[in-house]
Design an enzyme around this catalytic site. Sequence first.
Site, PDB file in Angstrom:
ATOM      1  N   ASP A   1       7.081  -1.527   8.776  1.00  0.00           N
ATOM      2  CA  ASP A   1       6.387  -1.384  10.058  1.00  0.00           C
ATOM      3  C   ASP A   1       5.155  -2.281  10.079  1.00  0.00           C
ATOM      4  OD1 ASP A   1       5.244   0.416   8.103  1.00  0.00           O
ATOM      5  OD2 ASP A   1       4.109   1.365   9.720  1.00  0.00           O
TER       6      ASP A   1
ATOM      7  N   GLU B   1       3.781   3.217   7.265  1.00  0.00           N
ATOM      8  CA  GLU B   1       2.552   2.941   6.515  1.00  0.00           C
ATOM      9  C   GLU B   1       1.399   2.605   7.446  1.00  0.00           C
ATOM     10  OE1 GLU B   1      -0.433   0.921   3.959  1.00  0.00           O
ATOM     11  OE2 GLU B   1       0.534   0.187   5.783  1.00  0.00           O
TER      12      GLU B   1
END
Length: 400
Positions: free
Chosen positions: A85, A150
């Site tokens: 991500d 994250e």
Amino acid sequence: MSQTAPTILDFDLTDPIALTQALVRCPSVTPAEGGALALLGAVLNAEGFSVERPVFSEPGMPDIENLYARIGSEGPVFVIAGHTDVVPPGDLAAWTHDPFAAEIVDGTLYGRGACDMKGGLAAMVSAAIRYRRANPDAPGSIAFLVTGDEEGPAVNGTVKLLAWADRRGERFDHCLLGEPTNPAAMSDMIKIGRRGSLTGKLTVHGVQGHVGYPHLAQNPIRGMVRLLAGLEESPLDAGTEHFDPSNLELTTLDVGNPATNVIPAQAKAVFNIRFNDLWTPETLAAEIERRLREAAGNAVRYEISFEPTNAVAFLTQPGRFVAMVADAVEAETGKRPALSTTGGTSDARFIKNYCPVVEYGVVGQTMHQIDEQVATADLVTLERVTHRLLATYFAAAQHA
């Protein structure tokens, strides 16, 4: 969910540059998967890794896709961790190159996630593939722990993926996390720990009134200044062998007062402390409360609260594994990296509960910025460092 959807892999899977481009072209802005985990799963599945894609949920939070892959059934298990991500690109018009086009100009690859951390993850995947192709019967196992959370709340990502793997009986021996650890060059540093993070919210109460009649009011700003001075009157500590001194930074200070002739009723401040391994969140909060009580005396009315935190300080003690990583970096770059605990938090704070973890990745100067970029030469270097580390690690295990 097990296995990944078929994906056309029309590039050399051992080429970290091509794999980085393919991942950057997946618009995986947190919490969207964006095709990045599907691509990564297809790559690893094509090389014989067993691949699973668990999805985790939490009330009030977005569902998050994750990836766990492993090849080999024996120990030791070497884990490579990371995330696909990325943060939003921001103003698209401000980018010199399309943030999801992964264009290469003069040896620089541009795109969101290029250095944080699709480039690092791609280089490590390519290295693992190259190593396993050359050593199909090598002892031990290689595993990948990859999250899509994250850059988000970090609730349905690595912390739950680790617990999920643990419940299934997976046991890990050592981990390399591919965050962009280097400030300027690939030889600069590896991270062997991280500082903790604690956020405090302070409110000082006064009595609102007219500035022309101060005896009928009580100005909370004076009390706030007094308390903040008390918090910063002396250092929290002097640091430790591997950590800098703990540091308190005031991040907001507000009274919400649009008028110039009104003494406000209250003043609010928020501060964040990045703390070393001398403290836990609990002992640090107690010290802050002690300092506030001492500074306030009987003159200041205030409230203090602390946000919940899962960011605690930790250290992977320098030893054989840390030396292996440093040796691999030095062999490929010609310079021995510093052992560092600087910077913000990372998912290493979760991994350290399961096995020793070291962080090493590309140069991170442009992470989260417009025109985020990575030097293609650095991707090649990281692939070589990771390949060398895997070869050394499993050779040592074989002769242990």
